[in-house]
Design a protein around this motif. Sequence first.
Motif, mmCIF file in Angstrom:
data_model
loop_
_atom_site.group_PDB
_atom_site.id
_atom_site.type_symbol
_atom_site.label_atom_id
_atom_site.label_comp_id
_atom_site.label_asym_id
_atom_site.label_seq_id
_atom_site.Cartn_x
_atom_site.Cartn_y
_atom_site.Cartn_z
ATOM 1 N N SER A 152 0.841 -1.193 0.000
ATOM 2 C CA SER A 152 0.000 0.000 0.000
ATOM 3 C C SER A 152 0.875 1.241 0.000
ATOM 4 O O SER A 152 2.006 1.221 0.507
ATOM 5 N N MET A 158 0.140 2.385 4.207
ATOM 6 C CA MET A 158 -1.105 2.692 4.911
ATOM 7 C C MET A 158 -1.904 1.421 5.164
ATOM 8 O O MET A 158 -2.202 0.657 4.255
ATOM 9 N N SER A 167 2.339 9.080 -3.537
ATOM 10 C CA SER A 167 2.704 8.961 -2.132
ATOM 11 C C SER A 167 2.733 10.327 -1.454
ATOM 12 O O SER A 167 2.203 10.511 -0.352
ATOM 13 N N LEU A 219 -0.833 11.694 -1.026
ATOM 14 C CA LEU A 219 -1.548 11.050 0.077
ATOM 15 C C LEU A 219 -1.030 11.545 1.419
ATOM 16 O O LEU A 219 -1.803 11.874 2.329
ATOM 17 N N ARG A 220 0.300 11.629 1.541
ATOM 18 C CA ARG A 220 0.904 12.111 2.786
ATOM 19 C C ARG A 220 0.431 13.522 3.132
ATOM 20 O O ARG A 220 0.132 13.837 4.287
ATOM 21 N N VAL A 268 -3.902 13.437 3.556
ATOM 22 C CA VAL A 268 -4.568 12.563 4.529
ATOM 23 C C VAL A 268 -3.609 12.364 5.706
ATOM 24 O O VAL A 268 -2.711 11.508 5.636
ATOM 25 N N SER A 328 -2.576 8.898 6.963
ATOM 26 C CA SER A 328 -2.134 7.915 5.967
ATOM 27 C C SER A 328 -0.798 7.275 6.288
ATOM 28 O O SER A 328 -0.503 6.182 5.808
ATOM 29 N N THR A 329 0.043 7.928 7.064
ATOM 30 C CA THR A 329 1.364 7.374 7.345
ATOM 31 C C THR A 329 1.340 6.593 8.651
ATOM 32 O O THR A 329 1.152 7.169 9.718
#
Length: 242
Positions: free
Chosen positions: A149, A153, A188, A191-192, A195, A198-199
């Motif tokens: 993922s 995540m 990546s 998303l970081r 959200v 997410s990490t």
Amino acid sequence: MADSIGAEHIGLILHPANITSGDLQECYTAGARLVRMCLSVTDPDPGLRYVSEAREMGFTVCVNFTRASRLDARSLVDLSSRSAESGANAIYLADSNGSMQPGEVSRRVTLVQEVSGLDVGFHAHNNLGLALANSLAAAHAGAAWMDSSILGMGKGSGNLISEQWIAHLERHHTDPGAFDLGALLDLSAHLRDSVPESTPVLPHTDLLLGRFDLSVEHSARVSADRRSQVHVARELGRVAAA
């Protein structure tokens, strides 16, 4: 999703207790083409029936052995052979507790392959920081399917990190043009930045769940101060292994 990226990229993971045959048919009609069925070790029959139904509908079907670290060799042999008989295309070993070691992963992948004759997949959790090492061990033992993922995540300490996995494949195993690592890194970063959750992190509780091969259901009991956490987790691990 199927309209946007194509039905061949849409998959579902399902628990037999939560679905009906009608649900499977509706999912196929909507565009899903891959289904992964979680099997109960104590009562695999409902899941295996759905495996057969899904194959007849046209799905590519995987079965998922949840908490594979808790399955002894006899259970693995029985579930693997029955999965093959039911028409599964592949068998996934899920390190749900994040407790497995590379050598253990390799032995289990080899056993399932030999018994079933099917492709084998691996689903890593990173409780002990071994998601990449365990996934490499699975691949070297012949596993053909691998979960990962973005950012890792996933539940608790997360899963195999896609960026690491693809970077490894580019460096060691494939044509460098087979993947677009730059696009993956863009995703990546997006998303970081968008959200916050997410990490994954590595809470002490998740580390202890991995150390003592405990499931997430034990999280609430592994609390209080750090020394107490270790003591409780150790005792729960002894009970679970009994």
